[in-house]
Scaffold this motif. Structure first.
Motif, PDB file in Angstrom:
ATOM      1  N   LEU B 186       0.824  -1.217   0.000  1.00 16.34           N
ATOM      2  CA  LEU B 186       0.000   0.000   0.000  1.00 16.34           C
ATOM      3  C   LEU B 186       0.854   1.262   0.000  1.00 16.34           C
ATOM      4  N   ASP B 187       0.320   2.310  -0.645  1.00 15.55           N
ATOM      5  CA  ASP B 187       0.942   3.618  -0.517  1.00 15.55           C
ATOM      6  C   ASP B 187       0.867   4.032   0.952  1.00 15.55           C
ATOM      7  N   PRO B 188       1.884   4.770   1.422  1.00 20.73           N
ATOM      8  CA  PRO B 188       1.964   5.081   2.850  1.00 20.73           C
ATOM      9  C   PRO B 188       0.682   5.693   3.409  1.00 20.73           C
ATOM     10  N   GLU B 189       0.029   6.551   2.614  1.00 17.77           N
ATOM     11  CA  GLU B 189      -1.138   7.241   3.176  1.00 17.77           C
ATOM     12  C   GLU B 189      -2.341   6.313   3.328  1.00 17.77           C
ATOM     13  N   LEU B 190      -2.241   5.084   2.767  1.00 20.61           N
ATOM     14  CA  LEU B 190      -3.368   4.157   2.854  1.00 20.61           C
ATOM     15  C   LEU B 190      -3.169   3.115   3.947  1.00 20.61           C
ATOM     16  N   VAL B 191      -1.962   3.114   4.549  1.00 15.52           N
ATOM     17  CA  VAL B 191      -1.655   2.082   5.531  1.00 15.52           C
ATOM     18  C   VAL B 191      -2.560   2.208   6.746  1.00 15.52           C
ATOM     19  N   LYS B 192      -2.780   3.438   7.188  1.00 18.99           N
ATOM     20  CA  LYS B 192      -3.483   3.638   8.448  1.00 18.99           C
ATOM     21  C   LYS B 192      -4.910   3.090   8.410  1.00 18.99           C
ATOM     22  N   GLU B 193      -5.603   3.290   7.255  1.00 19.60           N
ATOM     23  CA  GLU B 193      -7.001   2.860   7.210  1.00 19.60           C
ATOM     24  C   GLU B 193      -7.116   1.346   7.379  1.00 19.60           C
ATOM     25  N   VAL B 194      -6.112   0.628   6.911  1.00 19.16           N
ATOM     26  CA  VAL B 194      -6.139  -0.830   7.062  1.00 19.16           C
ATOM     27  C   VAL B 194      -5.757  -1.230   8.490  1.00 19.16           C
ATOM     28  N   LEU B 195      -4.729  -0.572   9.011  1.00 14.10           N
ATOM     29  CA  LEU B 195      -4.327  -0.882  10.390  1.00 14.10           C
ATOM     30  C   LEU B 195      -5.455  -0.567  11.376  1.00 14.10           C
ATOM     31  N   ASP B 196      -6.216   0.494  11.084  1.00 16.90           N
ATOM     32  CA  ASP B 196      -7.332   0.831  11.977  1.00 16.90           C
ATOM     33  C   ASP B 196      -8.355  -0.290  12.032  1.00 16.90           C
ATOM     34  N   VAL B 197      -8.632  -0.874  10.882  1.00 16.55           N
ATOM     35  CA  VAL B 197      -9.572  -1.995  10.861  1.00 16.55           C
ATOM     36  C   VAL B 197      -9.016  -3.162  11.690  1.00 16.55           C
ATOM     37  N   MET B 198      -7.722  -3.388  11.558  1.00 21.39           N
ATOM     38  CA  MET B 198      -7.114  -4.488  12.311  1.00 21.39           C
ATOM     39  C   MET B 198      -7.129  -4.196  13.813  1.00 21.39           C
ATOM     40  N   ARG B 199      -6.894  -2.940  14.170  1.00 21.79           N
ATOM     41  CA  ARG B 199      -6.948  -2.567  15.597  1.00 21.79           C
ATOM     42  C   ARG B 199      -8.315  -2.892  16.187  1.00 21.79           C
ATOM     43  N   GLU B 200      -9.348  -2.612  15.411  1.00 18.62           N
ATOM     44  CA  GLU B 200     -10.699  -2.899  15.896  1.00 18.62           C
ATOM     45  C   GLU B 200     -10.869  -4.390  16.172  1.00 18.62           C
TER      46      GLU B 200
END
Ligand SMILES: Nc1ncnc2c1ncn2[C@@H]1O[C@H](COP(=O)(O)OP(=O)(O)OP(=O)(O)O)[C@@H](O)[C@H]1O
Ligand SMILES: [Mg+2]
Lengths: 266, 261
Positions: B186-200
């Motif tokens: 993923l492009d760096p700016e898209l990493v967070k949205e995926v990690l957020d789902v995983m955090r949940e």
């Protein structure tokens, strides 16, 4: 010079024999479409058999590969002779019932059906190879994703792999169909009155090739548009892969351009 | 979506680890990729696996859901052996309990986001179309994709595709989720949205094995970090120890390299 024009382009002769040539072409079309549909199906069956997994099924794979090699490696004319000879002899000897040995299904002649069988056997083998290329071009990650979701090999093939493979191979399959259509003319050798035979009969009777030229025009009326469809499908596919990346495209993609090279990632 | 599959599943014996790997070995020809890996994962635990390229991290995950059957060693899922001749449970037992998300997303390109999440529910779990759809819509909403349900993968960004892939895996009600470098493509700016789902998912108590290069994420969510090199577990423990104060030379070197950039 005049003789050439007279021999090939005698329009009044074409007009007089238009009906006979058209009848022949109608047989050609029926032969092509029925054999084409059967070969497309048989080819897919062969391609799937060839991909069956696991050791116990290895004999099935080898048999399939053997079949494909044999039928791709011998002339269609030879298959026609073997099929028609065998079926008519076997029913003469009462080995098989007459409805199979001398088929006249749907009011078509026995040579017609011998042709359908031979074309299907041969072109099924060609098309199996086309399908195989398509199946192998589907990324391995697709199978893994399907399997990781609990799908069986068969389910993964049916719902995930084959639908993607078929989309990729529509153009080469259409090319094979064009070749099949031209090869229907060989069925005249065992007695089918298709368009080439119809034209040839006129040439024999009138010492004039215009009937055959008319038949050629009928062929071209179908094969040239088909070839254009193939080109269009290919350029559309290229435009799609060039668009590449996951970003949504702005409107429709531009067609063609240079072939896709050095695409990032993918 | 009030409940995750993990909590909705029928009551299981609460005791014992969810997943036990004992001395797992895997070879490709002459190449020994796993040379005796032992890891336990408890229920609701998040284990992050780190290590250099080629160390066998992906292969380890693929062994767990039997995409690559290991040659030696044992794997027990919910206490039941799933590998080798003593396997008491077959591949279906495993694949219905273990979900996997891949680096390259591997969405089905000929299916819309919704169909991607529905297909296996219908064909594998025999859910009705309506039931599958309802579940898929809820999951897609949960990963923030409610407004993209009808889109095809080639019209989604990498981050969006990966979120659909997570929803697709969750739709099967897995009890363990495997993540294989799911943000690396993923492009760096898209990493967070995926990690957020995983955090949940972590917060909801999903059992997870996460192969990752995101050290910050590992530090934040992992109960344990496993460092692998050359097919072996070199060091394992809480993130504060393995990442903060590594004991092994190889771990130190690897972390030094990773932190340099
Ligand atoms: N199907 C296979 N056939 C042959 N070799 C393989 C296969 N799968 C993996 N390997 C090899 O096994 C080794 C370990 O691969 P693996 O993908 O598990 O490493 P990894 O730790 O996930 O690396 P990365 O961080 O690059 O993803 C590599 O050398 C790889 O080339
Ligand atoms: Mg990997």
């Amino acid at each position: 010079m005049d003789f050439i024009r007279e021999y090939y382009f005698d329009f009044s002769l074409m007009g007089d024999n238009f009906g006979a040539v058209l009848d022949g072409f109608w047989v050609t079309i029926k032969l092509s479409v029925i054999s084409g549909v059967l070969a497309l199906s048989w080819g897919l069956v062969l391609a799937v058999l060839r991909q069956l997994p696991g050791k116990p099924l290895a004999p099935v794979r080898w048999l399939t590969i053997g079949y494909i090699d044999v039928f791709r490696g011998i002339p269609l004319l030879l298959v026609l002779f073997l099929v028609s000879g065998f079926l008519s002899a076997a029913q003469a000897e009462d080995v098989i019932p007459e409805t199979i040995g001398l088929p006249t299904w749907f009011g078509e002649t026995s040579p017609f059906w011998y042709g359908v069988i031979s074309l299907t056997l041969t072109y099924g083998a060609y098309m199996a190879e086309v399908y195989r290329a398509g199946i192998e071009a589907v990324p391995g990650g697709q199978t893994e994703a399907a399997r990781s979701l609990g799908m069986s090999h068969g389910q993964a093939m049916r719902y995930i792999i084959v639908p993607q493979a078929v989309r990729k191979v529509v153009p080469p399959l259409l090319n094979d169909f064009i070749a099949l259509m031209k090869d229907t003319s060989l069925v005249s050798v065992i007695g089918a009155l298709e368009v080439v035979q119809a034209g040839f009969d006129i040439q024999t009777a009138e010492f004039n090739g215009s009937g055959l030229v008319l038949g050629a025009l009928f062929f071209l009326a179908v094969t040239i548009p088909l070839a254009r469809v193939v080109d269009w499908l290919i350029s559309r596919e290229q435009a799609k892969t060039q668009r590449g990346g996951p970003k949504p495209p702005a409107g429709e993609a531009k067609p063609a351009g240079p072939p896709a090279t050095g695409m990032a990632g993918a | 979506m009030e409940e995750t599959g993990a909590t909705a599943a029928p009551a299981e014996p609460a005791a014992g680890p969810m997943l036990q790997l004992e001395n797992v070995c895997k070879r490709f020809g002459d190449l020994e990729v796993l040379r005796g890996v032992s890891v336990d994962v408890n229920r609701g635990e998040v284990v992050c696996v780190i290590g250099p390229s080629g160390s066998g991290k992906s292969t380890l995950l693929r062994c767990v859901n039997l995409l690559e059957p290991p040659e030696e060693g044992r794997i027990l899922l919910e206490g039941k052996e799933i590998t080798g001749k003593e396997a008491v449970e077959g591949i279906n037992f495993v694949r219905r309990r273990v979900g996997m998300v891949f680096q390259q997303f591997n969405l089905f390109p000929h299916k819309s986001a919704l169909e991607n999440v529905c297909i296996a529910q219908e064909k594998v779990l025999d859910r009705s179309g309506a039931e599958a759809r309802q579940k898929a819509e809820a999951l897609l909403a949960r990963v923030g994709m409610a407004d993209k349900i009808g889109e095809y993968p080639d019209r989604l960004s990498g981050g969006q595709q990966q979120r659909v892939a997570i929803a697709r895996a969750l739709a099967m009600d897995p009890r363990v989720m495997l993540f294989d470098e799911v943000t690396s493509a993923l492009d760096p700016e898209l990493v967070k949205e995926v990690l957020d789902v995983m955090r949940e998912l972590v917060d909801e108590g999903m059992t997870m094995i996460v192969v990752t290069h995101e050290m910050g994420f590992a530090r934040e969510v992992a109960r344990r970090v496993v460092f692998m090199d050359e097919g072996l577990v070199v060091e394992e423990g809480p993130p504060a120890e393995v990442l903060g104060n590594p004991q092994q030379e190889r771990t130190k070197r690897f972390l030094g390299l990773v932190l340099e950039h």
